[in-house]
Design a protein around this motif. Structure first.
Motif, short mmCIF file in Angstrom:
data_model
loop_
_atom_site.label_atom_id
_atom_site.label_comp_id
_atom_site.label_asym_id
_atom_site.label_seq_id
_atom_site.Cartn_x
_atom_site.Cartn_y
_atom_site.Cartn_z
N GLU A 1 -23.42 -8.29 9.73
CA GLU A 1 -23.71 -8.49 11.17
C GLU A 1 -23.66 -7.14 11.90
O GLU A 1 -24.45 -6.88 12.78
N ARG B 1 -30.11 -4.29 12.67
CA ARG B 1 -30.79 -3.19 13.36
C ARG B 1 -30.82 -3.36 14.87
O ARG B 1 -30.53 -2.44 15.61
N THR B 2 -31.20 -4.56 15.30
CA THR B 2 -31.34 -4.73 16.75
C THR B 2 -29.98 -5.01 17.39
O THR B 2 -29.20 -5.81 16.87
N GLN C 1 -28.55 -8.50 18.07
CA GLN C 1 -28.07 -9.32 16.96
C GLN C 1 -26.80 -8.76 16.33
O GLN C 1 -26.17 -9.42 15.49
#
Ligand SMILES: Cc1cc2nc3c(=O)[nH]c(=O)nc-3n(C[C@H](O)[C@H](O)[C@H](O)COP(=O)(O)OP(=O)(O)OC[C@H]3O[C@@H](n4cnc5c(N)ncnc54)[C@H](O)[C@@H]3O)c2cc1C
Ligand code: SF4
Ligand code: SF4
Lengths: 390, 481
Positions: A50, A54-55, A58
């Motif tokens: 988690e 990458r983003t 999230q």
């Protein structure tokens, strides 16, 4: 989020190969105690994934609970053996601890241990000149060994050197070496911590100085073979140093249980005593799973006149942890002791009257567990046990 | 309301056994399947809290309080299943059965043992082994999965060929219904029937105890293997082997693609043909008889047997079917139960599907009865490559469809296969179960939004396969980013 420290330890795909099958839960001593997913290897891995997303929307965040859980791990690597995809757990746990350290997120107990090891050269923050305090009763014999030139070096290690309760381990070791006619040297105040507590938290760069110092001193004394009772020191010299320094360290590293086997095989160590006793052998994680040494200690025990060796339900690669590794003793002393108590219980189940181990920490842990939980069973290190037969 | 719910539950199980932290909730929001987080658009996967009762009595009280609050309850064991069974759809309480782990004594006639639902198969198998007994069958996830989990998913596994479905191995169950009533349901019970609680995935309540049939440890057990090039003759070969009768305990095919992938992970054994493995168990006489029959079949067909040690080593690897995940880094999979005479065709189609999508595929086929085979298709993907991953996920549905087109069934329902529930259960049984749902769980709190039909977090039914819906959502989400 980027994890530069973690990336130094494992390939970046490593956390992603976890299938969440849950096998690791069933062997993890910490999960056994805590029971929540966050304490399980797979739970930690899931959350690491988690963090790596990458983003930002999230991504998980590193919170106190996560930090607490990461330090609830004895680094016993039992999870590695059962893992569906053979994840390199030992390195992964070291790496994530290093990552937390680089963000200033270590728990206080960890930071204190780290600082003591780096500045005082031992994990107890004791004056390092007192390294031979264990030999108080046999100073006349030991002091001449300190700093002498010899092919065999005996590396006592911080735990045995400074913990009075187990001074019997180094005492027995030198008694055996003397009985076998081995010419050996001891570094004394020049012995610095092997760096194991630093390796446990991924503080590898800080361990370079310790490693170089120890190797330099050993070289100066002409040591070719290094012998130690401590499974942690053994693992550091054998596994960590070559990787850390990127070179062969040029010294043969032998655990004392292996050395005993060698002395017996070569006929240099013979036994005059016989004792009818049934014992069971506890495989220390750092000697067994980490270094693959299972046979030599058993060979030694089976060579002792009158001794019967029985196995616990979990032995060798399946051996249960004593709860003392990974600095859990520092961060979670009660949990650490409960894990040890579980192992002692398993030993009691064999009917053996003593547990023999090959690790100073395991010996301390199990003795303390047996004492506090009022369990009737003897606990000794292999050196202490063998010394009784010469 | 949540605070009251939390404190009420804490009073029952103790504060140590209720978790509300964001870390814990995240970790109980999913099962073993790597499903993208965008799922939360549709499903409230984050539970409100997790609770760990340690007795049937505590489970009953937890369920009574949940009913009072009309809070969804998701029973969760090892979380090793991948069909969304333990993934909350509407938030609520995750009820972790991990503390129910007592193993009772084997009955005096050696025929059964009573265990708590949260007992891990491996632990039970080890305990029985020490007593000279053995389970009849077990899932290959035995190192982590639980007895209650397998009963709830209604499984097949190792030994099913000889001993049948898990339902055939249960003597009695203890179940706590949604309203907190503790039921003891024996095999011959008429109302409630035991089968209502087997394979119904936590829809009617929480299973707390299982009395399982066990057997005496077999006197002899051997593993044999044979290599097969191409897939043409597999169906016939498997049928011939299946006729070996009682001593045959397990029979499985590792398709050539899987064997090749596994070879890439080992430095030693290199192989690219399919491998058929047989486990033969029984008295020494029975075993040697079946072994000779096996050798005869192999010789008649001119096949190459696998060295016994290699066959044994392969069998020891049975618990790690997803080893190949290391080559992914993600491994995805789907299962379908097909008629045995379609094995060759199904394998061929699966391989073509993989080739079409440029996905590396590995297939295991477990013969579970004389006429059916459970086909597990795994393939490699990379969760980190979002767009490609979405396309890869769609293969799951294609795999099940191939099975269906050959007269097969999806294996398990959960969230992802709920669109096939009627077909899997049969129309009549489906209707009966819906009626029973109203009886045992009138408020619909048990594991809602799946099994009978998938629903979104807002209760809107999803009539198409949930995967397709999620996939579309993912595509949209990507475009918006
Ligand atoms: C490596 C691997 C191999 C596998 N091999 C097999 C196999 O051979 N055969 C097979 O069938 N499956 C297999 N599976 C899938 C899975 O392991 C099984 O379905 C297993 O039985 C699930 O058990 P669990 O304890 O993990 O249950 P979970 O995944 O926790 O739960 C599964 C479902 O059962 C419900 N549930 C769980 N416990 C209870 C309870 N006490 N009361 C009410 N409801 C409950 C949950 O709500 C959920 O819907 C495998 C999985 C993996 C990862
Ligand atoms: S190393 Fe040991 S304590 Fe740490 S996660 Fe693995 S099994 Fe648990
Ligand atoms: S055993 Fe390995 S693959 Fe399975 S959940 Fe644990 S870490 Fe992940």
């Amino acid at each position: 989020m980027k994890t530069p420290e973690l990336d130094k330890f494992v390939d970046e795909t490593e956390p992603w190969v976890c299938t969440q099958c849950g096998y690791c839960r069933t062997v993890c001593p910490i999960f056994e105690q805590v029971g929540w997913e966050s304490a399980s290897p797979r739970g930690k891995l899931y959350y690491i994934k988690e963090l790596l997303r990458r983003t930002e929307s999230q991504q998980g965040v590193i919170d106190d609970e996560f930090v607490k859980r990461i330090f609830q791990c004895t680094l016993c690597v039992r999870c590695e053996g059962i893992c569906q995809t053979k994840i390199d757990m030992g390195r992964l746990w070291q790496g994530i601890r290093a990552e937390l350290g680089s963000r200033g997120l270590w728990p206080k107990e960890i930071q204190d241990l780290f600082d003591a090891t780096v500045t005082q050269h031992n994990l107890y923050a004791m004056p390092n000149e007192q390294r031979t305090v264990w030999a108080m009763m046999i100073e006349d014999e030991i002091l001449p060994k300190v700093g002498k030139v010899a092919e065999v070096g005996y590396f006592v290690g911080c735990v045995a050197a400074f913990t009075g309760r187990i001074a019997g381990i180094p005492e027995s070791t030198v008694a055996i070496l003397d009985a076998a006619g081995v010419d050996y040297t001891i570094l004394g105040p020049d012995e610095w911590c092997c760096g194991n507590p630093l390796f446990f938290v991924g503080g590898h760069s800080a361990a370079v100085e310790l490693a170089e110092h120890n190797l330099e001193k050993l070289r100066e004394l002409g040591v070719r073979t290094l012998v130690t009772n401590c499974a942690g020191c053994f693992r550091s010299f054998r596994n960590e140093y070559p990787q850390l320094l990127g070179r062969d360290i040029g010294i043969e590293v032998v655990h004392f249980s292996q050395y005993l086997a060698r002395l017996i095989e070569e006929g240099k160590l013979t036994f005059t005593q016989s004792k009818a006793i049934t014992v069971t052998y506890h495989d220390p994680c750092e000697l067994g799973r980490h270094c693959g040494i299972y046979d030599e200690p058993r060979y030694v025990l089976n060579s002792l006149p009158g001794v019967t060796l029985v196995e616990m339900a979990n032995s060798r690669a399946e051996s249960e942890c004593c709860g003392g590794g990974g600095l859990v003793k520092g961060t979670n002393p009660d949990m650490s002791l409960d894990i040890a108590a579980g192992r002692v219980d398993q030993a009691v189940g064999t009917g053996a009257s003593e547990i023999i181990s090959s690790c100073v920490t395991c010996r301390l842990q199990m003795s303390e567990a047996a004492r506090t939980k009022d369990v009737e069973i003897g606990i000794r290190d292999i050196a202490e046990f063998v010394a009784d037969f010469i | 309301m949540e605070t009251t719910l939390t404190s009420q539950l804490e009073r029952i199980v103790g504060t140590e056994d209720v978790a509300v932290s964001s870390l814990e909730r995240k970790l109980y929001s999913h099962d073993a399947a790597p499903i993208p987080g965008v799922l939360s658009l549709f499903f409230k996967t984050l539970p409100d809290l997790i609770v760990r009762p340690d007795s049937a009595g505590e489970v009953a009280e937890v369920l009574r309080i949940a009913s009072e609050h009309k809070s969804p309850v998701v029973p969760r064991a090892a979380g090793s299943w991948s069909l969304g069974g333990v993934t909350p759809v509407k938030g609520g309480i995750v009820l972790d059965v991990g503390k129910l782990k007592k193993i009772g004594d084997v009955s005096s006639d050696g025929s059964s043992v009573e265990v708590d639902a949260g007992v891990v198969w491996k632990d039970l198998m080890r305990r029985l082994d020490e007593k000279g007994s053995a389970v009849l069958s077990y899932p290959t996830s035995a190192p982590s999965s639980t007895v209650g989990g397998w009963v709830s998913t209604g499984g097949y596994g190792v030994g099913s060929l000889r001993h049948g479905h898990v339902a055939d191995q249960i003597e009695a169950l203890e179940v706590v219904t949604a309203q907190g009533e503790v039921l003891s349901v024996a095999r011959d019970s008429v109302d409630p029937k035991m089968e209502w609680f087997v394979g119904t995935e936590g829809q009617f309540g929480v299973i707390t105890k299982v009395r399982l049939r066990v057997r005496k440890k077999p006197a002899a057990s051997i593993v044999r293997g044979v290599y097969v090039s191409g897939r043409d003759d597999l169906t016939e070969l498997v049928r011939d082997f299946a006729k070996l009768g009682t001593p045959l305990y397990a029979l499985k095919v590792l398709d050539s693609g899987l064997v090749t992938l596994r070879s890439m992970l080992t430095s030693g054994h290199k192989e690219d043909r399919s491998l058929v493995l047989l486990v033969i168990e029984g008295s020494a006489e029975e075993v040697s008889g079946a072994a000779s029959a096996f050798e005869k079949i192999v010789a008649q067909k001119g096949l190459e047997p696998c060295a016994d040690e290699l066959a044994e080593a392969e069998w020891q690897e049975r618990y790690w079917p997803m080893r190949i995940g290391r080559l992914g880094p993600t491994v995805l999979g789907a299962e379908t139960v097909i008629p045995v005479d379609r094995l060759t065709s199904v394998l061929r189609e699966m391989v073509l599907l993989g080739a079409k999508h440029d996905a590396q595929i590995g297939i295991e086929a477990h013969v579970i009865s004389e006429d059916s085979v459970l086909v597990l298709v795994m393939y490699l993907a990379d969760e980190r490559k979002s767009l490609k991953y979405v396309t890869r996920l769609s293969l799951v549905r294609e795999i099940v469809k191939i099975g269906l087109s050959h007269g097969g069934q999806p294996y398990g329902i959960g969230l992802w296969n709920s669109v096939y529930a009627r077909r899997s259960l049969g129309k009549e049984y489906y209707t009966e179960l819906r009626r029973l749902k109203a009886r045992f769980d009138p408020q619909g709190i048990m594991n809602p939004g799946k099994f009978f039909r998938a629903e979104t977090r807002f209760g809107i039914p999803i009539t198409r396969a949930p995967y397709a819906v999620v996939m579309n959502a993912l595509n949209v989400a990507r475009r918006l980013q």
